[in-house]
Each structure stands twice: as structure tokens, then as C-alpha cells.
Design a protein around this motif. Structure first.
Motif, PDB file in Angstrom:
ATOM      1  N   LYS A  64       0.831  -1.205   0.000  1.00 53.38           N
ATOM      2  CA  LYS A  64       0.000   0.000   0.000  1.00 53.38           C
ATOM      3  C   LYS A  64       0.862   1.251   0.000  1.00 53.38           C
ATOM      4  O   LYS A  64       0.603   2.203  -0.737  1.00 53.38           O
ATOM      5  N   GLN A  65       1.900   1.252   0.850  1.00 51.93           N
ATOM      6  CA  GLN A  65       2.770   2.412   0.916  1.00 51.93           C
ATOM      7  C   GLN A  65       3.496   2.629  -0.398  1.00 51.93           C
ATOM      8  O   GLN A  65       3.638   3.777  -0.876  1.00 51.93           O
ATOM      9  N   ALA A  66       3.936   1.554  -1.029  1.00 51.24           N
ATOM     10  CA  ALA A  66       4.648   1.663  -2.313  1.00 51.24           C
ATOM     11  C   ALA A  66       3.729   2.218  -3.398  1.00 51.24           C
ATOM     12  O   ALA A  66       4.149   3.055  -4.209  1.00 51.24           O
ATOM     13  N   PHE A  67       2.488   1.769  -3.401  1.00 50.44           N
ATOM     14  CA  PHE A  67       1.533   2.245  -4.413  1.00 50.44           C
ATOM     15  C   PHE A  67       1.270   3.731  -4.231  1.00 50.44           C
ATOM     16  O   PHE A  67       1.307   4.505  -5.198  1.00 50.44           O
ATOM     17  N   PHE A  68       1.011   4.159  -3.015  1.00 49.67           N
ATOM     18  CA  PHE A  68       0.760   5.573  -2.754  1.00 49.67           C
ATOM     19  C   PHE A  68       1.990   6.424  -3.074  1.00 49.67           C
ATOM     20  O   PHE A  68       1.870   7.508  -3.660  1.00 49.67           O
ATOM     21  N   ASP A  69       3.164   5.938  -2.680  1.00 45.65           N
ATOM     22  CA  ASP A  69       4.391   6.698  -2.938  1.00 45.65           C
ATOM     23  C   ASP A  69       4.673   6.824  -4.434  1.00 45.65           C
ATOM     24  O   ASP A  69       5.269   7.812  -4.880  1.00 45.65           O
ATOM     25  N   TYR A  70       4.257   5.822  -5.203  1.00 42.39           N
ATOM     26  CA  TYR A  70       4.453   5.854  -6.650  1.00 42.39           C
ATOM     27  C   TYR A  70       3.618   6.956  -7.297  1.00 42.39           C
ATOM     28  O   TYR A  70       4.069   7.646  -8.210  1.00 42.39           O
TER      29      TYR A  70
END
Length: 274
Positions: A64-70
Motif C-alpha cells: 500500500k505504501q509503495a503504491f501511494f508513494d508511486y
């Protein structure tokens, strides 16, 4: 439904606006003439993913964090562009009250009116105020949550092959990816974008100009009139026509906003001025 007393009132107002819209669902995710997808003809099947393989991240929190940060950089950049446009219009409104506008100001105002699909026969206080209602930011957390919802956290074919994070449609043959479950008789395709920036920009422009989201813009304008910042938990009711699921879709987004709150907070980031 879990939206509460105020939410039900807003949803009811949203349902009333449905009578003003076309009966076709294409308004919900429309990309005008495919222009935001660069107007080019693309293949209906693209071979490889254009984004990171988020499904390969086994830890749910990390995924989830990776998706948002992307997605965050593109969202902030596009919101910053809108904030700059809004500041220009506010200054132009002040100039109009004090003196005549310059030719350069008029030229830019006309360009913004075209961008946000507002017909302006003349530039005056009323038309500038109407344009300001359209030229405004969309809360970052709402954009992120919608992207997560529409793509299954970046796992959809449309996100991986077409950089389409918001389910936007186009209507020229070959303009995008053909949905595998498209209803017989329908001709829409899912738009393909050249970059994440293009995808986010098209989505923001859609919410800020499409008749289907006039309620969202009215809610935001009311908040502005009260000197309050636009908030996702309030503007989300203006998405009543984004999905055929309507109230259930709003409830789902609200639940996602609550459940993913810790991933949406980024205290170190600079927000666009408004």
C-alpha cells in the motif's frame, strides 16, 4: 448505507442531478475524444507492464505504501499546477475589480476556460467566479484512494498496460484498451496514457469540468466560502456518478479512507498553496 445524516442529504442532492445528465454511463469516466491520451491510435493489447509489480510485494502494508508513494509525485505536481492557475484567477478577479485586465491576462483566462470546459461569452466577475469553482485542487488522499479502488492497488490490466489509474474511457476505435467484459453494443475503450502525469492530469480535469461532478465542485466551493480546505471525506459525496454503484461506491471509498489513514499521512510533504 453508512454515510450518515449529512451524507444522505448530499447523496440525495447528487441523485437529483442525475436528471441533468445523459442517460449513458459514459459521462462517468469520459476522456474527450481521446485527447488526453495524446489522441494517438494504440494497440488494444500491450505486452508488458509499465508500472512496478505491486503484487510482488507480499507485505500488505509495504504494498500500500509503495503504491501511494508511486502516485504521490504526479498528484502533487498536478495539484500544484491547478493551485497556480487558481491563484492567477484570484488575482485577475482583483484586477478586474480595480482596473481593466491586460491582454495577457485575458488570453490566459480564455485558455483556462477552454481547458475546464466553461463557455465564456465575456470575462466579468460572474464568469471568473464560475471558473474559480472549477479551477481548484482535489484532495490528495481522495485521489490516492480512488486510484487504489479503481486498480486494485495497481494490479489491474488498465493500470499496468495503459497507465490508467482511474478507469477513464475514450470513444474512438483504437484509442485504448478494449475491456474484456464490455457490454454488447458498447463501443468505449479504456484510455491509454503516455505517463502517470497524463493519467492524473486527465482525472483531475475530468472532476473539475465534467457535468457529472458538479455536486463535487459545489461542495468544494461551499467549503471555500467558509474558509475551509477541501476535504476528501466531504468531497467524496460528489462522486455519486463516478460508479454505477453510487451510494455503495461512496461508502466503500469512505471505508478505504478510514482504513488506510496511516498510509495517507505524509507530514514531511509540502502541500500546494491555494
Amino acid at each position: 448505507m453508512k454515510t450518515g445524516r449529512v451524507g444522505k442529504l448530499v447523496v440525495s442532492l447528487g441523485l437529483v442531478t442525475l436528471a441533468l445528465l445523459t442517460s449513458r454511463a459514459v459521462l462517468i469516466h469520459q476522456v474527450e475524444d481521446g485527447t488526453t491520451a495524446k489522441g494517438k491510435v494504440v494497440e488494444n493489447q500491450l505486452p508488458a507492464s509499465k508500472i512496478p509489480d505491486f503484487n510482488a510485494i507480499k507485505d500488505v502494508s509495504e504494498k500500500k505504501q509503495a503504491f501511494f508513494d508511486y502516485l504521490r509525485p504526479a498528484i502533487r505536481h498536478q495539484n500544484a499546477i491547478i493551485a497556480d492557475e487558481r491563484q492567477f484567477l484570484k488575482q485577475s478577479l482583483q484586477h478586474l475589480e480595480q482596473q481593466n485586465l491586460t491582454e495577457a491576462e485575458r488570453f490566459r483566462i480564455e485558455g483556462l476556460a477552454s481547458k475546464y470546459q466553461l463557455a465564456m461569452r465575456s470575462i466579468n466577475q460572474n464568469t471568473l467566479t464560475q471558473l474559480l469553482e472549477r479551477v481548484d485542487i482535489i484532495p490528495e488522499d481522495m485521489v490516492l484512494i480512488q486510484a487504489a479502488n479503481e486498480t486494485g492497488w495497481g494490479s489491474s490490466r488498465f493500470a499496468k498496460q495503459g497507465l490508467n489509474f482511474f478507469g477513464q474511457w475514450c470513444f474512438r476505435k483504437g484509442c485504448g484498451l478494449v475491456p474484456q467484459s464490455r457490454t454488447a453494443g458498447m463501443s468505449h475503450e479504456v484510455a491509454v496514457f503516455d505517463s502517470v502525469e497524463d493519467s492524473v492530469a486527465s482525472y483531475l480535469r475530468n472532476l473539475n469540468s465534467n457535468a457529472a461532478y458538479s455536486l463535487l465542485r459545489s461542495i468544494r466551493a461551499d467549503l471555500r466560502a467558509q474558509n475551509k480546505q477541501p476535504e476528501a471525506t466531504k468531497l467524496v459525496y460528489g462522486l455519486i456518478h463516478y460508479s454505477e454503484r453510487q451510494e455503495a461506491y461512496i461508502d466503500e471509498l469512505l471505508e478505504m479512507l478510514r482504513h488506510n489513514k496511516k498510509y495517507l499521512v505524509d507530514n514531511d510533504a509540502k502541500r500546494p498553496s491555494v
